[in-house]
Design a protein around this motif. Structure first.
Motif, PDB file in Angstrom:
ATOM      1  N   GLY A  56      49.687  38.359  43.858  1.00 35.23           N
ATOM      2  CA  GLY A  56      48.465  38.928  44.423  1.00 35.23           C
ATOM      3  C   GLY A  56      47.641  39.740  43.449  1.00 35.23           C
ATOM      4  O   GLY A  56      46.420  39.801  43.553  1.00 35.23           O
ATOM      5  N   THR A  57      48.286  40.375  42.488  1.00 41.56           N
ATOM      6  CA  THR A  57      47.549  41.149  41.490  1.00 41.56           C
ATOM      7  C   THR A  57      46.675  40.223  40.653  1.00 41.56           C
ATOM      8  O   THR A  57      45.532  40.555  40.349  1.00 41.56           O
ATOM      9  CB  THR A  57      48.530  41.928  40.586  1.00 41.56           C
ATOM     10  OG1 THR A  57      49.374  42.733  41.417  1.00 41.56           O
ATOM     11  CG2 THR A  57      47.806  42.805  39.605  1.00 41.56           C
ATOM     12  N   ALA A  59      45.470  37.314  41.698  1.00 41.82           N
ATOM     13  CA  ALA A  59      44.406  36.862  42.579  1.00 41.82           C
ATOM     14  C   ALA A  59      43.309  37.921  42.702  1.00 41.82           C
ATOM     15  O   ALA A  59      42.117  37.606  42.715  1.00 41.82           O
ATOM     16  CB  ALA A  59      44.966  36.522  43.956  1.00 41.82           C
ATOM     17  N   LEU A  60      43.705  39.180  42.763  1.00 42.23           N
ATOM     18  CA  LEU A  60      42.745  40.276  42.838  1.00 42.23           C
ATOM     19  C   LEU A  60      41.910  40.337  41.560  1.00 42.23           C
ATOM     20  O   LEU A  60      40.701  40.553  41.605  1.00 42.23           O
ATOM     21  CB  LEU A  60      43.497  41.590  43.061  1.00 42.23           C
ATOM     22  CG  LEU A  60      42.698  42.780  43.543  1.00 42.23           C
ATOM     23  CD1 LEU A  60      42.074  42.521  44.908  1.00 42.23           C
ATOM     24  CD2 LEU A  60      43.593  44.006  43.622  1.00 42.23           C
ATOM     25  N   TYR A  61      42.554  40.113  40.425  1.00 39.00           N
ATOM     26  CA  TYR A  61      41.849  40.093  39.141  1.00 39.00           C
ATOM     27  C   TYR A  61      40.844  38.943  39.094  1.00 39.00           C
ATOM     28  O   TYR A  61      39.699  39.123  38.690  1.00 39.00           O
ATOM     29  CB  TYR A  61      42.845  39.969  37.993  1.00 39.00           C
ATOM     30  CG  TYR A  61      42.197  39.809  36.641  1.00 39.00           C
ATOM     31  CD1 TYR A  61      41.699  40.917  35.959  1.00 39.00           C
ATOM     32  CD2 TYR A  61      42.076  38.554  36.046  1.00 39.00           C
ATOM     33  CE1 TYR A  61      41.102  40.770  34.720  1.00 39.00           C
ATOM     34  CE2 TYR A  61      41.483  38.407  34.814  1.00 39.00           C
ATOM     35  CZ  TYR A  61      41.000  39.515  34.153  1.00 39.00           C
ATOM     36  OH  TYR A  61      40.388  39.366  32.924  1.00 39.00           O
ATOM     37  N   LYS A  62      41.281  37.760  39.522  1.00 40.42           N
ATOM     38  CA  LYS A  62      40.400  36.586  39.485  1.00 40.42           C
ATOM     39  C   LYS A  62      39.185  36.748  40.392  1.00 40.42           C
ATOM     40  O   LYS A  62      38.126  36.196  40.118  1.00 40.42           O
ATOM     41  CB  LYS A  62      41.180  35.329  39.885  1.00 40.42           C
ATOM     42  CG  LYS A  62      42.106  34.837  38.800  1.00 40.42           C
ATOM     43  CD  LYS A  62      42.811  33.566  39.232  1.00 40.42           C
ATOM     44  CE  LYS A  62      43.647  32.975  38.131  1.00 40.42           C
ATOM     45  NZ  LYS A  62      44.317  31.727  38.534  1.00 40.42           N
ATOM     46  N   SER A  63      39.340  37.526  41.477  1.00 44.90           N
ATOM     47  CA  SER A  63      38.210  37.739  42.381  1.00 44.90           C
ATOM     48  C   SER A  63      37.305  38.883  41.913  1.00 44.90           C
ATOM     49  O   SER A  63      36.314  39.185  42.561  1.00 44.90           O
ATOM     50  CB  SER A  63      38.700  38.006  43.806  1.00 44.90           C
ATOM     51  OG  SER A  63      39.395  39.238  43.864  1.00 44.90           O
ATOM     52  N   HIS A  65      38.122  42.170  41.498  1.00 48.39           N
ATOM     53  CA  HIS A  65      38.372  43.475  42.112  1.00 48.39           C
ATOM     54  C   HIS A  65      39.399  44.320  41.361  1.00 48.39           C
ATOM     55  O   HIS A  65      39.758  45.393  41.819  1.00 48.39           O
ATOM     56  CB  HIS A  65      38.835  43.297  43.555  1.00 48.39           C
ATOM     57  CG  HIS A  65      37.810  42.645  44.419  1.00 48.39           C
ATOM     58  ND1 HIS A  65      36.624  43.264  44.768  1.00 48.39           N
ATOM     59  CD2 HIS A  65      37.768  41.419  44.984  1.00 48.39           C
ATOM     60  CE1 HIS A  65      35.913  42.455  45.519  1.00 48.39           C
ATOM     61  NE2 HIS A  65      36.578  41.325  45.662  1.00 48.39           N
ATOM     62  N   LEU A  66      39.869  43.856  40.230  1.00 47.66           N
ATOM     63  CA  LEU A  66      40.854  44.612  39.446  1.00 47.66           C
ATOM     64  C   LEU A  66      40.202  44.969  38.111  1.00 47.66           C
ATOM     65  O   LEU A  66      40.497  44.391  37.076  1.00 47.66           O
ATOM     66  CB  LEU A  66      42.117  43.773  39.245  1.00 47.66           C
ATOM     67  CG  LEU A  66      43.363  44.543  38.820  1.00 47.66           C
ATOM     68  CD1 LEU A  66      43.801  45.487  39.926  1.00 47.66           C
ATOM     69  CD2 LEU A  66      44.494  43.594  38.498  1.00 47.66           C
ATOM     70  N   ARG A  70      40.428  51.256  37.559  1.00 48.13           N
ATOM     71  CA  ARG A  70      40.962  51.280  38.922  1.00 48.13           C
ATOM     72  C   ARG A  70      42.361  51.894  38.929  1.00 48.13           C
ATOM     73  O   ARG A  70      43.187  51.607  38.071  1.00 48.13           O
ATOM     74  CB  ARG A  70      41.020  49.869  39.501  1.00 48.13           C
ATOM     75  CG  ARG A  70      41.487  49.889  40.949  1.00 48.13           C
ATOM     76  CD  ARG A  70      41.136  48.658  41.674  1.00 48.13           C
ATOM     77  NE  ARG A  70      41.421  48.823  43.082  1.00 48.13           N
ATOM     78  CZ  ARG A  70      41.245  47.894  43.966  1.00 48.13           C
ATOM     79  NH1 ARG A  70      40.770  46.725  43.598  1.00 48.13           N
ATOM     80  NH2 ARG A  70      41.520  48.106  45.224  1.00 48.13           N
ATOM     81  N   VAL A  72      46.089  52.257  40.094  1.00 48.74           N
ATOM     82  CA  VAL A  72      47.110  51.330  40.576  1.00 48.74           C
ATOM     83  C   VAL A  72      48.472  52.015  40.528  1.00 48.74           C
ATOM     84  O   VAL A  72      48.781  52.723  39.570  1.00 48.74           O
ATOM     85  CB  VAL A  72      47.141  50.041  39.718  1.00 48.74           C
ATOM     86  CG1 VAL A  72      48.278  49.124  40.128  1.00 48.74           C
ATOM     87  CG2 VAL A  72      45.828  49.300  39.798  1.00 48.74           C
ATOM     88  N   TYR A 113      46.888  49.891  45.534  1.00 49.66           N
ATOM     89  CA  TYR A 113      45.608  49.756  44.837  1.00 49.66           C
ATOM     90  C   TYR A 113      44.709  50.892  45.287  1.00 49.66           C
ATOM     91  O   TYR A 113      44.339  50.991  46.447  1.00 49.66           O
ATOM     92  CB  TYR A 113      44.939  48.416  45.140  1.00 49.66           C
ATOM     93  CG  TYR A 113      45.737  47.247  44.655  1.00 49.66           C
ATOM     94  CD1 TYR A 113      45.822  46.960  43.304  1.00 49.66           C
ATOM     95  CD2 TYR A 113      46.413  46.428  45.540  1.00 49.66           C
ATOM     96  CE1 TYR A 113      46.567  45.885  42.851  1.00 49.66           C
ATOM     97  CE2 TYR A 113      47.157  45.346  45.098  1.00 49.66           C
ATOM     98  CZ  TYR A 113      47.225  45.085  43.749  1.00 49.66           C
ATOM     99  OH  TYR A 113      47.956  44.022  43.311  1.00 49.66           O
TER     100      TYR A 113
END
Length: 149
Positions: A56-57, A59-63, A65-66, A70, A72, A113
């Motif tokens: 998921g981390t 996926a968050l980067y690819k979208s 949002h990371l 930020r 963490v 997050y």
């Protein structure tokens, strides 16, 4: 009989801000390499905490949002901790700018997050505000007619 150290049960939970994150492709697979910066105690120099993720981390980067800055909180097993590296060009061991702690089996648990870095200058103030006059407030009520007098 061998001595058991139970090192596989030791975990660390670290909170820091993202300094760097990048997708890495190796051996036909892809993972996210993350570096956090944190302090081990108040008013101490920052250390780097690195970990890899392919869940998921990533996926968050690819979208998108990371982002850097930020907050963490990550939990994982300590794999290594070093202050030194070997510089092949110089042919000698040198000190890292920041000591580096590397976690394996790392995961960011739900709620791990935090907020992103505060953006500077994002609020805009308009100088030309139109303010209307407030309506007058009635002071007496005629109970029979339910009208304001």
């Amino acid at each position: 009989m061998s001595q058991r150290t139970y090192a596989s049960f030791n975990t660390l939970t670290i909170t820091g801000r993202i300094s760097h994150a990048e997708l890495v492709k190796a051996n036909g697979s892809e993972f996210l390499a993350v570096t956090l910066l944190t302090e081990l105690k108040d008013e101490a120099p920052a250390i780097a905490v690195t970990f890899n993720s392919s869940n998921g981390t990533m996926a968050l980067y690819k979208s998108g949002h990371l982002t850097n800055g930020r907050l963490v909180t990550v939990t994982g097993h300590l794999d290594s901790f070093t202050e030194l590296y070997f510089d092949k060009k110089a042919g000698k061991t040198k000190r890292l700018q920041r000591p580096k702690l590397h976690l394996v089996y790392a995961q960011v648990l739900p709620g791990g997050y935090g907020p992103g870095k505060k953006a500077e200058g994002t609020t805009t103030v308009e100088d030309d505000l139109d303010i209307d006059e407030a309506p007058s407030i009635p002071t007496k009520v005629n109970a029979d007619e339910h009208e304001f007098v």
